[in-house]
Design an enzyme around this catalytic site. Sequence first.
Site: not given
Ligand code: UD2
Length: 331
Positions: A24, A44, A92, A131, A155, A159, A199, A223, A284
Site C-alpha cells: 500500500f 517485494d 499488523s 510505527s 509488532y 518496528k 480497519v 486513532r 484485541r
Molecule cells: C497499528 C499502529 C499503526 C500501524 C499499524 C500497522 C497503533 C496505535 N497504530 O495500527 O501505526 O503501525 O499498526 O498494522 O499502534 N478494529 C476493529 N475491527 C476490525 C479491525 C480493527 O474494531 O475489523 C480496531 C482495532 O482493534 C483497533 C483499530 O480498529 O483498535 C485500528 O486497528 P488497525 O488494525 O487498523 O490498526 P492499529 O491501530 O492496530
Amino acid sequence: MGHPARGWYTGIMAKYLVTGCAGFIGSSLVDALVKRGETVRGLDNFETGKRENLDGVVDRMELVEGDLRDADAMVRVCRGVDYVFHTAAVASVPRSVKDPRTSHTANIDGTFNLLEGARAAGVKRAVYSASSSAYGDQPGFPRRETMAPAPISPYAVQKLAGELYMSSFWQVYGLETVNLRYFNIFGPRQDPGSPYSGVMARFSLQMLRGEQPTIFGDGEQGRDFTYIDNVVSANFLAMDAAAEKVAGRVFNIACGEQYTLNETYGALAKLMDFQEPPAYGPSRAGDVRDSLADISAAREAFGYEPLVGFEEGLRRTVAWYREEYGVSSPK
Ligand code: UD2
C-alpha cells in the site's frame, strides 16, 4: 523481460530503492517517484504485496522479487542505489500476536539485512517506515518523540527495533537514516481483504458488500487516522532535508487529530449510505487504547504539513473502493 529478478544482474543504476514496492505505502511512493521521472528499483516478495498495485508503473521501473530475510539478496538489491525508502514489513498487531516469528524475521532481521546491504553499497540515505505503536499505552497525549517507547505487541517491538537499528547505523557508520512513525495510515490500495487489514480498508469493503463490520472493544479507542498522500509527502521531505536536521532522528507523521472508532464508523457509514450499526466483539490483544500525535518535530525539521485531512481522505478512499470493487453507487 519477464524474469522478476532481472535487475540484480544487469548492473543498472537505480537512484531510489523502495522496499515493499507492491504494498500500500510502497506502491504509492513508487508512483510518485516514477511521476517525478526518477529511476526506481522496487523490491517485494509478494507475501502481502500485490502485483496489481504496480500496474501503472511496472514498465517504468526495475522490479526485483526478493525477501528481506535473504541477506545476500539485500546486498545485491542495494548495489548502485543512492536512496532507500524502507516500507517493507509484515504489518499488523494481531498478525504479530498470532505468529510473532514470521513478522520478527521480516521486521527485525530483514531491516538489519537491508541496512547491511545499504552500508556495503554506500547508500546515502534510508527513510524507514516506523510505527506509532512504539508509544504503547503510557499516559501523556499528544505523543511526542521525546517520550520513552513502551511497545506492547510483538509488532510494536519489532518496528521499534528497526528504528533503533536505523539510528545506530547513522551513529556508528554515518549512514543517514530517518525514522518516520506513521499513525494509522489509510487510503487507496490498502488491502481490505484480510483479517489483518487496516480497519478503514476492512470496514469499507464490508460496508460495500453489505456485511456488518465488527468493532473490537467498545469503539471508544482513538486513532490519529492519516491519509496516504501525507505519508508520501513526508517521505520526500525527509529524504531531501539537510542531514543535520533529520539524520538518526524519529518523527511522528500524522494529522494531529483523533477520532474514535465509533466516530470513524459513523463517518464511513454515512459516506457509504450504510444503515447497519456495528457488531461489537472482544478487544484485541496488543491493541493500543488511544493514539494522537504531536507533529511539530516533523514540521520544524522538514516542513511537514498534513495535505489531506480526515474527511477528505475518507471521501477519496470510499470513492476508490467503490471503483475498485465494482460498486458504483451505494443505493
Ligand atoms: C497499528 C499502529 C499503526 C500501524 C499499524 C500497522 C497503533 C496505535 N497504530 O495500527 O501505526 O503501525 O499498526 O498494522 O499502534 N478494529 C476493529 N475491527 C476490525 C479491525 C480493527 O474494531 O475489523 C480496531 C482495532 O482493534 C483497533 C483499530 O480498529 O483498535 C485500528 O486497528 P488497525 O488494525 O487498523 O490498526 P492499529 O491501530 O492496530
